[in-house]
Design a protein around this motif. Structure first.
Motif, PDB file in Angstrom:
ATOM      1  N   VAL A   1       0.847  -1.196   0.000  1.00 44.83           N
ATOM      2  CA  VAL A   1       0.000   0.000   0.000  1.00 44.83           C
ATOM      3  C   VAL A   1       0.880   1.244   0.000  1.00 44.83           C
ATOM      4  CG1 VAL A   1      -1.718   1.302   1.312  1.00 44.83           C
ATOM      5  CG2 VAL A   1      -1.862  -1.194   1.184  1.00 44.83           C
ATOM      6  N   GLY A   2       0.428   2.263  -0.734  1.00 42.52           N
ATOM      7  CA  GLY A   2       1.137   3.537  -0.740  1.00 42.52           C
ATOM      8  C   GLY A   2       1.964   3.703  -1.999  1.00 42.52           C
ATOM      9  N   THR A   3       2.602   4.850  -2.084  1.00 41.80           N
ATOM     10  CA  THR A   3       3.406   5.163  -3.267  1.00 41.80           C
ATOM     11  C   THR A   3       4.882   4.982  -2.925  1.00 41.80           C
ATOM     12  OG1 THR A   3       1.680   6.713  -3.964  1.00 41.80           O
ATOM     13  CG2 THR A   3       3.776   6.856  -5.094  1.00 41.80           C
ATOM     14  N   GLN A   4       5.531   6.027  -2.420  1.00 37.61           N
ATOM     15  CA  GLN A   4       6.962   5.894  -2.114  1.00 37.61           C
ATOM     16  C   GLN A   4       7.225   4.854  -1.034  1.00 37.61           C
ATOM     17  OE1 GLN A   4       8.662   9.832  -1.544  1.00 37.61           O
ATOM     18  NE2 GLN A   4       7.687  10.572  -3.412  1.00 37.61           N
ATOM     19  N   THR A   5       6.270   4.658  -0.131  1.00 30.39           N
ATOM     20  CA  THR A   5       6.441   3.637   0.904  1.00 30.39           C
ATOM     21  C   THR A   5       6.478   2.226   0.317  1.00 30.39           C
ATOM     22  OG1 THR A   5       4.043   3.665   1.241  1.00 30.39           O
ATOM     23  CG2 THR A   5       5.390   5.008   2.740  1.00 30.39           C
ATOM     24  N   SER A   6       6.007   2.072  -0.916  1.00 30.34           N
ATOM     25  CA  SER A   6       5.961   0.741  -1.530  1.00 30.34           C
ATOM     26  C   SER A   6       7.220   0.410  -2.319  1.00 30.34           C
ATOM     27  CB  SER A   6       4.750   0.637  -2.463  1.00 30.34           C
ATOM     28  OG  SER A   6       4.961   1.363  -3.662  1.00 30.34           O
ATOM     29  N   PHE A   7       8.101   1.399  -2.532  1.00 30.22           N
ATOM     30  CA  PHE A   7       9.251   1.179  -3.408  1.00 30.22           C
ATOM     31  C   PHE A   7      10.337   0.379  -2.695  1.00 30.22           C
ATOM     32  CE2 PHE A   7       8.142   5.493  -5.518  1.00 30.22           C
ATOM     33  CZ  PHE A   7       7.113   4.891  -6.226  1.00 30.22           C
ATOM     34  N   PRO A   8      10.840  -0.677  -3.325  1.00 30.88           N
ATOM     35  CA  PRO A   8      11.831  -1.533  -2.665  1.00 30.88           C
ATOM     36  C   PRO A   8      13.233  -0.946  -2.696  1.00 30.88           C
ATOM     37  CG  PRO A   8      11.386  -2.361  -4.859  1.00 30.88           C
ATOM     38  CD  PRO A   8      10.439  -1.202  -4.644  1.00 30.88           C
ATOM     39  N   SER A   9      14.081  -1.472  -1.818  1.00 29.98           N
ATOM     40  CA  SER A   9      15.503  -1.113  -1.793  1.00 29.98           C
ATOM     41  C   SER A   9      16.285  -2.069  -2.681  1.00 29.98           C
ATOM     42  CB  SER A   9      16.040  -1.202  -0.367  1.00 29.98           C
ATOM     43  OG  SER A   9      16.001  -2.554   0.079  1.00 29.98           O
ATOM     44  N   LEU A  10      17.536  -1.731  -2.919  1.00 28.70           N
ATOM     45  CA  LEU A  10      18.405  -2.608  -3.707  1.00 28.70           C
ATOM     46  C   LEU A  10      18.566  -3.963  -3.029  1.00 28.70           C
ATOM     47  CD1 LEU A  10      20.273  -2.946  -6.134  1.00 28.70           C
ATOM     48  CD2 LEU A  10      22.113  -1.929  -4.770  1.00 28.70           C
ATOM     49  N   GLU A  11      18.648  -3.966  -1.695  1.00 33.75           N
ATOM     50  CA  GLU A  11      18.786  -5.226  -0.962  1.00 33.75           C
ATOM     51  C   GLU A  11      17.565  -6.122  -1.182  1.00 33.75           C
ATOM     52  OE1 GLU A  11      19.324  -2.211   0.272  1.00 33.75           O
ATOM     53  OE2 GLU A  11      21.518  -2.327   0.435  1.00 33.75           O
ATOM     54  N   GLU A  12      16.370  -5.514  -1.209  1.00 35.47           N
ATOM     55  CA  GLU A  12      15.157  -6.304  -1.446  1.00 35.47           C
ATOM     56  C   GLU A  12      15.149  -6.892  -2.856  1.00 35.47           C
ATOM     57  OE1 GLU A  12      11.385  -4.676   0.686  1.00 35.47           O
ATOM     58  OE2 GLU A  12      12.585  -2.942   0.079  1.00 35.47           O
ATOM     59  N   ILE A  13      15.603  -6.125  -3.823  1.00 29.20           N
ATOM     60  CA  ILE A  13      15.666  -6.631  -5.197  1.00 29.20           C
ATOM     61  C   ILE A  13      16.637  -7.800  -5.278  1.00 29.20           C
ATOM     62  CG2 ILE A  13      16.261  -6.071  -7.588  1.00 29.20           C
ATOM     63  CD1 ILE A  13      13.670  -4.792  -6.547  1.00 29.20           C
ATOM     64  N   ASN A  14      17.770  -7.672  -4.611  1.00 33.24           N
ATOM     65  CA  ASN A  14      18.752  -8.767  -4.620  1.00 33.24           C
ATOM     66  C   ASN A  14      18.180 -10.018  -3.966  1.00 33.24           C
ATOM     67  OD1 ASN A  14      20.629  -7.178  -5.927  1.00 33.24           O
ATOM     68  ND2 ASN A  14      21.618  -6.489  -4.036  1.00 33.24           N
ATOM     69  N   ARG A  15      17.454  -9.848  -2.847  1.00 32.93           N
ATOM     70  CA  ARG A  15      16.841 -11.002  -2.187  1.00 32.93           C
ATOM     71  C   ARG A  15      15.788 -11.644  -3.090  1.00 32.93           C
ATOM     72  NH1 ARG A  15      16.937  -7.691   2.544  1.00 32.93           N
ATOM     73  NH2 ARG A  15      14.699  -7.261   2.338  1.00 32.93           N
ATOM     74  N   TRP A  16      15.019 -10.809  -3.773  1.00 31.78           N
ATOM     75  CA  TRP A  16      13.997 -11.312  -4.706  1.00 31.78           C
ATOM     76  C   TRP A  16      14.659 -12.169  -5.780  1.00 31.78           C
ATOM     77  CZ3 TRP A  16       8.579 -10.438  -5.510  1.00 31.78           C
ATOM     78  CH2 TRP A  16       8.113 -10.819  -6.765  1.00 31.78           C
ATOM     79  N   ASN A  17      15.731 -11.655  -6.377  1.00 27.59           N
ATOM     80  CA  ASN A  17      16.417 -12.377  -7.447  1.00 27.59           C
ATOM     81  C   ASN A  17      16.990 -13.701  -6.932  1.00 27.59           C
ATOM     82  OD1 ASN A  17      15.896 -10.470  -9.428  1.00 27.59           O
ATOM     83  ND2 ASN A  17      17.731  -9.276  -8.951  1.00 27.59           N
ATOM     84  N   GLN A  18      17.550 -13.680  -5.721  1.00 27.17           N
ATOM     85  CA  GLN A  18      18.097 -14.904  -5.143  1.00 27.17           C
ATOM     86  C   GLN A  18      16.986 -15.931  -4.918  1.00 27.17           C
ATOM     87  OE1 GLN A  18      20.124 -13.558  -1.635  1.00 27.17           O
ATOM     88  NE2 GLN A  18      21.826 -12.641  -2.781  1.00 27.17           N
ATOM     89  N   ALA A  19      15.830 -15.469  -4.422  1.00 26.47           N
ATOM     90  CA  ALA A  19      14.703 -16.372  -4.183  1.00 26.47           C
ATOM     91  C   ALA A  19      14.200 -16.980  -5.500  1.00 26.47           C
ATOM     92  CB  ALA A  19      13.582 -15.623  -3.479  1.00 26.47           C
ATOM     93  N   GLU A  20      14.177 -16.152  -6.562  1.00 24.75           N
ATOM     94  CA  GLU A  20      13.717 -16.652  -7.863  1.00 24.75           C
ATOM     95  C   GLU A  20      14.681 -17.715  -8.400  1.00 24.75           C
ATOM     96  OE1 GLU A  20      10.870 -15.633  -9.944  1.00 24.75           O
ATOM     97  OE2 GLU A  20      10.305 -15.239  -7.868  1.00 24.75           O
ATOM     98  N   GLN A  21      15.981 -17.488  -8.197  1.00 21.47           N
ATOM     99  CA  GLN A  21      16.974 -18.423  -8.711  1.00 21.47           C
ATOM    100  C   GLN A  21      16.947 -19.744  -7.952  1.00 21.47           C
ATOM    101  OE1 GLN A  21      20.602 -16.167  -8.443  1.00 21.47           O
ATOM    102  NE2 GLN A  21      19.979 -14.726 -10.038  1.00 21.47           N
ATOM    103  N   THR A  22      16.693 -19.678  -6.637  1.00 16.79           N
ATOM    104  CA  THR A  22      16.687 -20.899  -5.825  1.00 16.79           C
ATOM    105  C   THR A  22      15.324 -21.583  -5.815  1.00 16.79           C
ATOM    106  OG1 THR A  22      16.183 -19.617  -3.817  1.00 16.79           O
ATOM    107  CG2 THR A  22      18.509 -20.046  -4.327  1.00 16.79           C
TER     108      THR A  22
END
Length: 315
Positions: free
Chosen positions: A293-314
């Motif tokens: 929910v929200g606009t800027q509060t919803s935007f992820p950090s670089l660390e979250e993107i990296n975790r997302w990519n790792q989860a997708e790969q595993t």
């Protein structure tokens, strides 16, 4: 283009700064209707500010050129930008206009409608932009939208083009787009409604969308990233066309998703990615944003993107 691959990408955003008042409702009201909403959330918004915040959270060195009022909303907004590490040196205050404000209604199906009062955003001038010339010409990418006067965007793109800096445009509101602006645009990031308004093309089929994107290229745009929601992103450049599939998630609030995509696209291009690869990464950033929910509060950090990519790969 000034692409820095060994240091933090440098992004300058010229555009709007708003305070967002988000009302969660069971459904969107009809004229004359009053009913109880679920909740009210105050946050920061404006297409310019949104794109600046996304880029900063993804690790870029970001400067923001904007106008705010002399009010409490302005103080809150600047404090929030600085907390994200954004350079606010070039944000000027207007004495006779309030900080821009948006009233956002979001229903239980994640559909939204938005009312925006421009306020100080309408007073951003070419002179304001020229005051930031040094940082614009040192940037990798300059991003503009049209929630501030088109003269400001034109000046930013002229300065950027003269310095061989990549220019990126979110063409909204679409009715303000000019041929001169498109001729100075390296990367245009419209949605289907905007590209239809600009080109006069239908966008019912994929072939229609390709035709519309080609028309933008004919008017001077070098690269097009057409966002199509759940259908993905159509990218078109000198190498041809690609359709980047959307990342499938359960949407909670789609507000700001386009800005999340654009800010992420700018960072990825500044890091040296191809348009297709950058669009794929930016699509993940936008997908994560709509799950919150929200606009800027919803935007992820670089660390979250990296975790997302790792989860997708595993996974």
């Amino acid at each position: 283009m000034n692409i820095h691959t060994s240091s933090r990408p440098k992004i300058t955003v010229v555009g709007s700064a708003n305070v967002d008042l988000t009302f969660r409702t069971p459904r969107l009201p009809i004229p004359g209707e009053t009913f109880a909403g679920h909740s009210l959330h105050q946050g920061m918004g404006g297409k310019g500010a949104n794109q600046a915040v996304v880029a900063a959270r993804l690790g870029a060195e970001v400067a923001f050129v904007a106008r705010v009022g002399n009010d409490g909303f302005a103080t809150q907004a600047i404090d929030a930008y600085q907390a994200d590490g954004i350079n606010t040196t070039f944000i000027r205050h207007s004495d006779d206009q309030p900080t821009g404000t948006a009233a956002i209604l979001v229903d239980d199906e994640a559909e939204n409608c938005i009312i925006v009062v421009a306020g100080a955003n309408a007073e951003l001038t070419a002179d304001d932009v020229r005051s930031a010339k040094a940082i614009i010409t040192e940037s990798d990418v300059v991003i503009c939208q049209l929630e501030t006067p088109v003269e400001a965007a034109l000046e930013a793109f002229k300065l950027a083009r003269a310095a061989n800096v990549l220019t990126m445009l979110t063409p909204a509101p679409a009715e303000l787009v000019t041929d001169e602006l498109l001729s100075l645009c390296d990367v245009c990031v419209p949605n289907k409604t905007e590209i239809a308004a600009i080109t006069g093309c239908g966008v019912e089929t994929e072939a229609d969308c390709v035709t519309a994107a080609e028309k933008l290229r004919q008017r001077g745009v070098r690269q097009v990233a057409l966002t199509m929601g759940e259908e993905g992103v159509l990218v078109l450049d000198e190498t041809g066309m690609s359709l980047i599939p959307a990342t499938q998630v359960k949407a909670v609030d789609t507000t700001g998703a386009g800005d999340a995509f654009t800010g992420a696209l700018a960072v990825s291009l500044a890091e040296g990615m191809s348009l297709a690869s950058a669009a794929s990464r930016a699509g993940i950033v936008a997908a994560i944003s709509v799950t919150r929910v929200g606009t800027q509060t919803s935007f992820p950090s670089l660390e979250e993107i990296n975790r997302w990519n790792q989860a997708e790969q595993t996974g």
